[in-house]
Design a protein around this motif. Structure first.
Motif, PDB file in Angstrom:
ATOM      1  N   LYS A 120      64.644  -0.466  26.845  1.00 31.23           N
ATOM      2  CA  LYS A 120      65.916   0.020  27.374  1.00 31.23           C
ATOM      3  C   LYS A 120      65.963   1.544  27.333  1.00 31.23           C
ATOM      4  N   PHE A 121      65.414   2.140  26.276  1.00 32.00           N
ATOM      5  CA  PHE A 121      65.390   3.596  26.177  1.00 32.00           C
ATOM      6  C   PHE A 121      64.644   4.201  27.359  1.00 32.00           C
ATOM      7  N   VAL A 122      63.461   3.659  27.661  1.00 33.26           N
ATOM      8  CA  VAL A 122      62.661   4.208  28.763  1.00 33.26           C
ATOM      9  C   VAL A 122      63.362   3.995  30.102  1.00 33.26           C
ATOM     10  N   SER A 123      63.989   2.829  30.271  1.00 32.33           N
ATOM     11  CA  SER A 123      64.600   2.527  31.564  1.00 32.33           C
ATOM     12  C   SER A 123      65.922   3.246  31.789  1.00 32.33           C
ATOM     13  N   THR A 124      66.574   3.728  30.720  1.00 28.94           N
ATOM     14  CA  THR A 124      67.879   4.376  30.892  1.00 28.94           C
ATOM     15  C   THR A 124      67.872   5.866  30.606  1.00 28.94           C
ATOM     16  N   VAL A 125      66.768   6.413  30.101  1.00 25.92           N
ATOM     17  CA  VAL A 125      66.757   7.830  29.745  1.00 25.92           C
ATOM     18  C   VAL A 125      66.690   8.728  30.974  1.00 25.92           C
ATOM     19  N   GLY A 126      66.405   8.132  32.134  1.00 28.33           N
ATOM     20  CA  GLY A 126      66.404   8.902  33.379  1.00 28.33           C
ATOM     21  C   GLY A 126      67.808   9.073  33.920  1.00 28.33           C
ATOM     22  N   GLU A 127      68.000   8.828  35.187  1.00 25.95           N
ATOM     23  CA  GLU A 127      69.305   9.003  35.818  1.00 25.95           C
ATOM     24  C   GLU A 127      70.096   7.703  35.827  1.00 25.95           C
ATOM     25  N   SER A 128      70.232   7.056  34.688  1.00 25.03           N
ATOM     26  CA  SER A 128      70.952   5.792  34.600  1.00 25.03           C
ATOM     27  C   SER A 128      72.356   6.019  34.058  1.00 25.03           C
ATOM     28  N   THR A 129      73.332   5.322  34.641  1.00 25.25           N
ATOM     29  CA  THR A 129      74.704   5.420  34.142  1.00 25.25           C
ATOM     30  C   THR A 129      74.871   4.647  32.837  1.00 25.25           C
ATOM     31  N   ALA A 130      73.863   3.868  32.453  1.00 27.04           N
ATOM     32  CA  ALA A 130      73.928   3.104  31.210  1.00 27.04           C
ATOM     33  C   ALA A 130      73.662   3.970  29.986  1.00 27.04           C
ATOM     34  N   ASN A 131      73.205   5.196  30.189  1.00 26.23           N
ATOM     35  CA  ASN A 131      72.920   6.091  29.071  1.00 26.23           C
ATOM     36  C   ASN A 131      73.482   7.474  29.405  1.00 26.23           C
ATOM     37  N   ARG A 132      74.643   7.779  28.865  1.00 29.44           N
ATOM     38  CA  ARG A 132      75.284   9.064  29.144  1.00 29.44           C
ATOM     39  C   ARG A 132      75.019  10.095  28.049  1.00 29.44           C
ATOM     40  N   ASP A 133      74.356   9.679  26.974  1.00 27.30           N
ATOM     41  CA  ASP A 133      74.108  10.590  25.864  1.00 27.30           C
ATOM     42  C   ASP A 133      72.808  11.380  26.030  1.00 27.30           C
ATOM     43  N   ILE A 134      71.766  10.723  26.560  1.00 26.75           N
ATOM     44  CA  ILE A 134      70.477  11.387  26.756  1.00 26.75           C
ATOM     45  C   ILE A 134      70.052  11.189  28.198  1.00 26.75           C
ATOM     46  N   ARG A 135      69.923  12.288  28.924  1.00 23.17           N
ATOM     47  CA  ARG A 135      69.436  12.214  30.303  1.00 23.17           C
ATOM     48  C   ARG A 135      68.207  13.103  30.422  1.00 23.17           C
ATOM     49  N   ARG A 136      67.064  12.486  30.337  1.00 20.82           N
ATOM     50  CA  ARG A 136      65.797  13.216  30.443  1.00 20.82           C
ATOM     51  C   ARG A 136      64.861  12.452  31.372  1.00 20.82           C
ATOM     52  N   PRO A 137      65.035  12.603  32.695  1.00 21.12           N
ATOM     53  CA  PRO A 137      64.132  11.911  33.614  1.00 21.12           C
ATOM     54  C   PRO A 137      62.681  12.320  33.432  1.00 21.12           C
ATOM     55  N   ASP A 138      62.444  13.554  32.923  1.00 25.74           N
ATOM     56  CA  ASP A 138      61.061  13.969  32.674  1.00 25.74           C
ATOM     57  C   ASP A 138      60.428  13.116  31.581  1.00 25.74           C
ATOM     58  N   TRP A 139      61.195  12.765  30.538  1.00 24.76           N
ATOM     59  CA  TRP A 139      60.674  11.891  29.491  1.00 24.76           C
ATOM     60  C   TRP A 139      60.293  10.539  30.066  1.00 24.76           C
ATOM     61  N   MET A 140      61.168   9.996  30.925  1.00 23.88           N
ATOM     62  CA  MET A 140      60.891   8.682  31.513  1.00 23.88           C
ATOM     63  C   MET A 140      59.572   8.692  32.272  1.00 23.88           C
ATOM     64  N   HIS A 141      59.383   9.716  33.122  1.00 20.17           N
ATOM     65  CA  HIS A 141      58.148   9.789  33.916  1.00 20.17           C
ATOM     66  C   HIS A 141      56.930  10.010  33.029  1.00 20.17           C
ATOM     67  N   ILE A 142      57.084  10.827  31.992  1.00 21.43           N
ATOM     68  CA  ILE A 142      55.954  11.121  31.108  1.00 21.43           C
ATOM     69  C   ILE A 142      55.543   9.887  30.321  1.00 21.43           C
ATOM     70  N   ILE A 143      56.517   9.145  29.788  1.00 20.46           N
ATOM     71  CA  ILE A 143      56.203   7.931  29.024  1.00 20.46           C
ATOM     72  C   ILE A 143      55.544   6.887  29.918  1.00 20.46           C
ATOM     73  N   ARG A 144      56.075   6.720  31.147  1.00 19.18           N
ATOM     74  CA  ARG A 144      55.481   5.747  32.064  1.00 19.18           C
ATOM     75  C   ARG A 144      54.067   6.161  32.483  1.00 19.18           C
ATOM     76  N   SER A 145      53.869   7.457  32.725  1.00 13.45           N
ATOM     77  CA  SER A 145      52.536   7.894  33.140  1.00 13.45           C
ATOM     78  C   SER A 145      51.537   7.807  31.996  1.00 13.45           C
ATOM     79  N   GLN A 146      52.002   8.021  30.742  1.00 11.97           N
ATOM     80  CA  GLN A 146      51.103   7.845  29.598  1.00 11.97           C
ATOM     81  C   GLN A 146      50.729   6.378  29.434  1.00 11.97           C
ATOM     82  N   ALA A 147      51.690   5.479  29.671  1.00  9.59           N
ATOM     83  CA  ALA A 147      51.391   4.050  29.590  1.00  9.59           C
ATOM     84  C   ALA A 147      50.352   3.670  30.647  1.00  9.59           C
ATOM     85  N   PHE A 148      50.485   4.235  31.862  1.00  5.76           N
ATOM     86  CA  PHE A 148      49.495   3.964  32.911  1.00  5.76           C
ATOM     87  C   PHE A 148      48.135   4.534  32.528  1.00  5.76           C
TER      88      PHE A 148
END
Length: 203
Positions: A120-148
Motif C-alpha cells: 500500500k505504501f508503494v502504491s499510494t506514495v505517488g499521486e494517490s488521494t489515499a495518501n495525503r501525508d506523503i507524496r513522493r512519486p519519485d520514491w514510487m518509481h525508484i522502488i518499482r524500478s529497483q524491484a525490476f
C-alpha cells in the motif's frame, strides 16, 4: 518440429520490501541492447535518444556494461539525494525483521499485514488521494524500478546457469525452463523464490 518443455513461474518474495534505494533520476543516452535471449534492462521502453531513468536502472545499465552486454550509458544530467535513502532504509529494515519473525512463528496474520503495508505504501506514495501525508512519486518509481532491476538480475543468473528465460512479468515473476531449483533456493526469505505454477510450451 518444436519440443515440448515445461516452464516454471517463479514468484519473487517481498519485491518492494527488498527495493528501497537511493532517491534520484538521471537523463541518459543508453547503449544499444543487442542480447536476443535476455530482456532489456529498460523493460518495454523503446524510445530513441535521451531517457530519464532512476538510480536503480542506471546501476543496472552500468553493471550490464561491465558484463559486456551493452555500452555504458552517457549521463547528461543527474538529480539525486541520499537523504530519503536513510528514511526508507530504516522502514525497510523494521519491516524485514517483523516479516522474518512472523514467518518463523508461522504467523500468517502478521505476515499478510506487513505485505499489505509495504504494498500500500508503494502504491499510494505517488499521486494517490489515499495518501495525503506523503507524496513522493519519485520514491514510487525508484522502488518499482529497483524491484525490476532485482528481477532482471535473477533472470541473468538463470541465463548464465543455462536456464531458458521465457518471460519477465511485472516486478515479481520470472518464467524459466530448466532445473531452476539448482539455481535458486526455494522458500519465503527475501533471497529465496517460490514456484507459483508450471505450464508447457511447444508441441
Amino acid at each position: 518440429m518444436l519440443t515440448r518443455f515445461g516452464v516454471a513461474v517463479l514468484d519473487m518474495n517481498a519485491v518492494f520490501l527488498a527495493a528501497s534505494r537511493r532517491s534520484g533520476v538521471y537523463l541518459v543516452s543508453p547503449g544499444v541492447w543487442g542480447v536476443v535471449d535476455l530482456p532489456s534492462p529498460l523493460g518495454g521502453r523503446r524510445e530513441l535518444g535521451r531517457l530519464w531513468i532512476t538510480e536503480p536502472t542506471l546501476r543496472l545499465l552500468l553493471r550490464c556494461a561491465r558484463l559486456g552486454l551493452c555500452d555504458e550509458p552517457v549521463i547528461h544530467e543527474s538529480w539525486t539525494s541520499g537523504a530519503s535513502e536513510g528514511l526508507l532504509e530504516k522502514m525497510r529494515r523494521a519491516l524485514v525483521e517483523v516479516r522474518k519473525e512472523a514467518i518463523a512463528n508461522s504467523d500468517d496474520v502478521v505476515n499478510e499485514y506487513v505485505k499489505s503495508m509495504y504494498s500500500k505504501f508503494v502504491s499510494t506514495v505517488g499521486e494517490s488521494t489515499a495518501n495525503r501525508d506523503i507524496r513522493r512519486p519519485d520514491w514510487m518509481h525508484i522502488i518499482r524500478s529497483q524491484a525490476f532491476a532485482n528481477l532482471w538480475l535473477k533472470a541473468y543468473k538463470a541465463h548464465t546457469a543455462g536456464l531458458t528465460v521465457v518471460e519477465m512479468s511485472g516486478t515479481d515473476e520470472l518464467h524459466v525452463a530448466g532445473d531452476w531449483q539448482q539455481v535458486f533456493p526455494e522458500g519465503r526469505d527475501l533471497t529465496q523464490v517460490k514456484a507459483k505454477s508450471i505450464y508447457t510450451l511447444g508441441e
